[in-house]
Design a protein around this motif. Structure first.
Motif, PDB file in Angstrom:
ATOM      1  N   PRO A 116      13.091  29.299  -4.659  1.00 13.27           N
ATOM      2  CA  PRO A 116      13.195  28.143  -3.766  1.00 13.27           C
ATOM      3  C   PRO A 116      13.862  26.960  -4.452  1.00 13.27           C
ATOM      4  CG  PRO A 116      10.914  28.886  -3.972  1.00 13.27           C
ATOM      5  CD  PRO A 116      11.728  29.702  -4.908  1.00 13.27           C
ATOM      6  N   LYS A 117      14.677  26.256  -3.690  1.00  8.92           N
ATOM      7  CA  LYS A 117      15.337  25.060  -4.192  1.00  8.92           C
ATOM      8  C   LYS A 117      14.928  23.898  -3.301  1.00  8.92           C
ATOM      9  CE  LYS A 117      19.914  23.078  -4.966  1.00  8.92           C
ATOM     10  NZ  LYS A 117      21.355  23.293  -4.829  1.00  8.92           N
ATOM     11  N   VAL A 118      14.364  22.856  -3.916  1.00  6.99           N
ATOM     12  CA  VAL A 118      13.914  21.677  -3.175  1.00  6.99           C
ATOM     13  C   VAL A 118      14.534  20.454  -3.835  1.00  6.99           C
ATOM     14  CG1 VAL A 118      11.917  20.317  -2.442  1.00  6.99           C
ATOM     15  CG2 VAL A 118      11.740  22.799  -2.583  1.00  6.99           C
ATOM     16  N   GLU A 119      15.137  19.593  -3.020  1.00  7.51           N
ATOM     17  CA  GLU A 119      15.727  18.363  -3.522  1.00  7.51           C
ATOM     18  C   GLU A 119      15.124  17.175  -2.791  1.00  7.51           C
ATOM     19  OE1 GLU A 119      20.174  19.703  -4.905  1.00  7.51           O
ATOM     20  OE2 GLU A 119      19.900  19.121  -2.819  1.00  7.51           O
ATOM     21  N   TYR A 120      15.141  16.044  -3.458  1.00  7.13           N
ATOM     22  CA  TYR A 120      14.597  14.806  -2.901  1.00  7.13           C
ATOM     23  C   TYR A 120      15.641  13.709  -2.984  1.00  7.13           C
ATOM     24  CZ  TYR A 120      10.117  17.157  -3.360  1.00  7.13           C
ATOM     25  OH  TYR A 120       9.086  18.052  -3.250  1.00  7.13           O
ATOM     26  N   HIS A 121      15.675  12.871  -1.958  1.00  8.44           N
ATOM     27  CA  HIS A 121      16.509  11.680  -1.983  1.00  8.44           C
ATOM     28  C   HIS A 121      15.860  10.629  -1.098  1.00  8.44           C
ATOM     29  CE1 HIS A 121      18.436  11.981   2.058  1.00  8.44           C
ATOM     30  NE2 HIS A 121      18.150  13.246   1.898  1.00  8.44           N
ATOM     31  N   LEU A 122      16.299   9.393  -1.268  1.00 11.26           N
ATOM     32  CA  LEU A 122      15.752   8.303  -0.471  1.00 11.26           C
ATOM     33  C   LEU A 122      16.353   8.329   0.928  1.00 11.26           C
ATOM     34  CD1 LEU A 122      15.843   5.354  -3.027  1.00 11.26           C
ATOM     35  CD2 LEU A 122      13.867   6.662  -2.289  1.00 11.26           C
ATOM     36  N   THR A 123      15.539   8.001   1.901  1.00  8.80           N
ATOM     37  CA  THR A 123      16.060   7.792   3.246  1.00  8.80           C
ATOM     38  C   THR A 123      16.832   6.475   3.235  1.00  8.80           C
ATOM     39  OG1 THR A 123      14.089   6.589   3.934  1.00  8.80           O
ATOM     40  CG2 THR A 123      14.084   8.977   4.304  1.00  8.80           C
ATOM     41  N   ASP A 124      17.562   6.194   4.296  1.00  7.74           N
ATOM     42  CA  ASP A 124      18.260   4.904   4.376  1.00  7.74           C
ATOM     43  C   ASP A 124      17.261   3.760   4.273  1.00  7.74           C
ATOM     44  OD1 ASP A 124      20.695   6.169   4.623  1.00  7.74           O
ATOM     45  OD2 ASP A 124      20.743   6.019   6.808  1.00  7.74           O
ATOM     46  N   TRP A 125      16.110   3.941   4.922  1.00 10.71           N
ATOM     47  CA  TRP A 125      15.065   2.915   4.881  1.00 10.71           C
ATOM     48  C   TRP A 125      14.522   2.757   3.459  1.00 10.71           C
ATOM     49  CZ3 TRP A 125       9.371   3.111   5.265  1.00 10.71           C
ATOM     50  CH2 TRP A 125       8.820   1.859   5.597  1.00 10.71           C
ATOM     51  N   GLY A 126      14.341   3.878   2.766  1.00  9.12           N
ATOM     52  CA  GLY A 126      13.881   3.830   1.376  1.00  9.12           C
ATOM     53  C   GLY A 126      14.906   3.168   0.467  1.00  9.12           C
ATOM     54  N   GLN A 127      16.190   3.457   0.695  1.00  7.43           N
ATOM     55  CA  GLN A 127      17.251   2.846  -0.108  1.00  7.43           C
ATOM     56  C   GLN A 127      17.311   1.343   0.133  1.00  7.43           C
ATOM     57  OE1 GLN A 127      19.149   4.569  -2.440  1.00  7.43           O
ATOM     58  NE2 GLN A 127      19.890   2.557  -3.012  1.00  7.43           N
ATOM     59  N   GLY A 146       0.815  -1.212   0.000  1.00  5.59           N
ATOM     60  CA  GLY A 146       0.000   0.000   0.000  1.00  5.59           C
ATOM     61  C   GLY A 146       0.849   1.263   0.000  1.00  5.59           C
ATOM     62  N   MET A 147       1.994   1.197   0.680  1.00  2.10           N
ATOM     63  CA  MET A 147       2.895   2.347   0.706  1.00  2.10           C
ATOM     64  C   MET A 147       3.509   2.596  -0.669  1.00  2.10           C
ATOM     65  SD  MET A 147       4.688   1.633   4.388  1.00  2.10           S
ATOM     66  CE  MET A 147       6.041   2.724   4.113  1.00  2.10           C
ATOM     67  N   LEU A 148       3.628   1.548  -1.482  1.00  2.00           N
ATOM     68  CA  LEU A 148       4.216   1.676  -2.817  1.00  2.00           C
ATOM     69  C   LEU A 148       3.160   1.797  -3.906  1.00  2.00           C
ATOM     70  CD1 LEU A 148       6.971  -1.055  -2.430  1.00  2.00           C
ATOM     71  CD2 LEU A 148       7.195   1.423  -2.128  1.00  2.00           C
ATOM     72  N   GLU A 149       1.893   1.728  -3.503  1.00  2.00           N
ATOM     73  CA  GLU A 149       0.796   1.783  -4.456  1.00  2.00           C
ATOM     74  C   GLU A 149       0.672   3.188  -5.032  1.00  2.00           C
ATOM     75  OE1 GLU A 149      -3.577  -0.110  -4.309  1.00  2.00           O
ATOM     76  OE2 GLU A 149      -3.127   1.349  -2.747  1.00  2.00           O
ATOM     77  N   GLY A 150       0.518   3.256  -6.298  1.00  2.92           N
ATOM     78  CA  GLY A 150       0.411   4.531  -6.992  1.00  2.92           C
ATOM     79  C   GLY A 150       1.105   4.387  -8.325  1.00  2.92           C
ATOM     80  N   ARG A 151       0.555   5.016  -9.324  1.00  3.08           N
ATOM     81  CA  ARG A 151       1.061   4.814 -10.684  1.00  3.08           C
ATOM     82  C   ARG A 151       2.524   5.205 -10.839  1.00  3.08           C
ATOM     83  NH1 ARG A 151      -1.258   7.232 -16.335  1.00  3.08           N
ATOM     84  NH2 ARG A 151       0.328   6.248 -17.616  1.00  3.08           N
ATOM     85  N   LEU A 199       5.283  12.373  -4.232  1.00  2.71           N
ATOM     86  CA  LEU A 199       6.442  12.666  -3.390  1.00  2.71           C
ATOM     87  C   LEU A 199       6.021  12.939  -1.949  1.00  2.71           C
ATOM     88  CD1 LEU A 199       8.544  14.836  -5.851  1.00  2.71           C
ATOM     89  CD2 LEU A 199       9.272  12.679  -4.813  1.00  2.71           C
ATOM     90  N   ARG A 200       4.924  13.666  -1.769  1.00  2.00           N
ATOM     91  CA  ARG A 200       4.421  13.929  -0.406  1.00  2.00           C
ATOM     92  C   ARG A 200       4.062  12.634   0.309  1.00  2.00           C
ATOM     93  NH1 ARG A 200       1.923  18.581  -2.519  1.00  2.00           N
ATOM     94  NH2 ARG A 200       0.040  17.429  -2.972  1.00  2.00           N
ATOM     95  N   GLN A 201       3.415  11.713  -0.404  1.00  2.00           N
ATOM     96  CA  GLN A 201       3.045  10.436   0.203  1.00  2.00           C
ATOM     97  C   GLN A 201       4.281   9.615   0.559  1.00  2.00           C
ATOM     98  OE1 GLN A 201       0.335   8.575  -2.549  1.00  2.00           O
ATOM     99  NE2 GLN A 201      -1.285  10.076  -2.173  1.00  2.00           N
ATOM    100  N   LEU A 202       5.272   9.589  -0.333  1.00  2.00           N
ATOM    101  CA  LEU A 202       6.509   8.859  -0.051  1.00  2.00           C
ATOM    102  C   LEU A 202       7.260   9.497   1.117  1.00  2.00           C
ATOM    103  CD1 LEU A 202       7.657   8.203  -3.728  1.00  2.00           C
ATOM    104  CD2 LEU A 202       7.055   6.449  -2.038  1.00  2.00           C
ATOM    105  N   GLU A 203       7.206  10.814   1.201  1.00  2.00           N
ATOM    106  CA  GLU A 203       7.841  11.509   2.325  1.00  2.00           C
ATOM    107  C   GLU A 203       7.104  11.209   3.631  1.00  2.00           C
ATOM    108  OE1 GLU A 203       9.150  16.037   3.626  1.00  2.00           O
ATOM    109  OE2 GLU A 203       7.723  15.760   1.998  1.00  2.00           O
ATOM    110  N   ARG A 204       5.784  11.229   3.591  1.00  2.00           N
ATOM    111  CA  ARG A 204       4.972  10.915   4.772  1.00  2.00           C
ATOM    112  C   ARG A 204       5.258   9.509   5.292  1.00  2.00           C
ATOM    113  NH1 ARG A 204      -0.574   9.821   2.946  1.00  2.00           N
ATOM    114  NH2 ARG A 204       0.409   7.811   2.653  1.00  2.00           N
ATOM    115  N   ASP A 205       5.500   8.576   4.374  1.00  2.00           N
ATOM    116  CA  ASP A 205       5.759   7.192   4.754  1.00  2.00           C
ATOM    117  C   ASP A 205       7.216   6.941   5.154  1.00  2.00           C
ATOM    118  OD1 ASP A 205       3.114   6.419   4.400  1.00  2.00           O
ATOM    119  OD2 ASP A 205       3.409   5.890   2.300  1.00  2.00           O
ATOM    120  N   GLY A 206       8.062   7.965   5.064  1.00  2.00           N
ATOM    121  CA  GLY A 206       9.449   7.839   5.496  1.00  2.00           C
ATOM    122  C   GLY A 206      10.366   7.206   4.464  1.00  2.00           C
ATOM    123  N   ILE A 207       9.943   7.170   3.217  1.00  2.00           N
ATOM    124  CA  ILE A 207      10.739   6.545   2.156  1.00  2.00           C
ATOM    125  C   ILE A 207      11.619   7.577   1.459  1.00  2.00           C
ATOM    126  CG2 ILE A 207      10.592   5.277  -0.030  1.00  2.00           C
ATOM    127  CD1 ILE A 207       7.941   4.083   1.048  1.00  2.00           C
TER     128      ILE A 207
END
Length: 121
Positions: free
Chosen positions: A93-104, A33-38, A74-82
């Motif tokens: 504004p500059k915004v960057e995204y990367h995987l958490t250790d848990w997401g990696q 469910g956490m990975l669900e989404g197109r 991205l908001r959902q993945l961030e909310r889930d800690g991924i």
């Protein structure tokens, strides 16, 4: 498992507890469910390997996704800690995204799933 104190009326759960078929199924359903989404898996595969990407770079990497959908996923993945979002206090504004250790740590599981799929008779 032994209780920590005689006044404790429950047995605390630990990570070493064995899953029953029902609890294992529920846990896997929750993970899926956490990975669900197109677009979530596409986003993850673009961020694997320690990549740090700006929102616009993700847009370019996934040209068929709308800005609204990319932001939502991205908001959902961030909310889930991924995924972790880094906002730099500057104009523009500059915004960057990367995987958490848990997401990696999800990468080997997805690789195993691909190998399982390739082994289909």
């Amino acid at each position: 498992m032994a209780r920590t104190h005689e006044k404790v009326s429950y047995t605390p759960k630990s990570k070493d507890d064995v899953y029953t078929p029902q609890t294992a199924a529920l846990a896997v359903e929750h993970a899926l469910g956490m990975l669900e989404g197109r677009w979530k898996l596409t986003i993850l595969f673009n961020l694997f390997g320690g990549k740090l990407l700006r929102f616009s770079e993700l847009e370019q990497a996934i040209p068929t996704i709308s800005q609204k959908m990319l932001a939502q996923q991205l908001r959902q993945l961030e909310r889930d800690g991924i995924v972790r979002r880094i906002v730099y206090p500057q104009v523009p504004p500059k915004v960057e995204y990367h995987l958490t250790d848990w997401g990696q740590s999800l990468c080997p599981a997805l690789d195993s799933l691909l190998q399982w799929l390739e082994a289909k008779p």
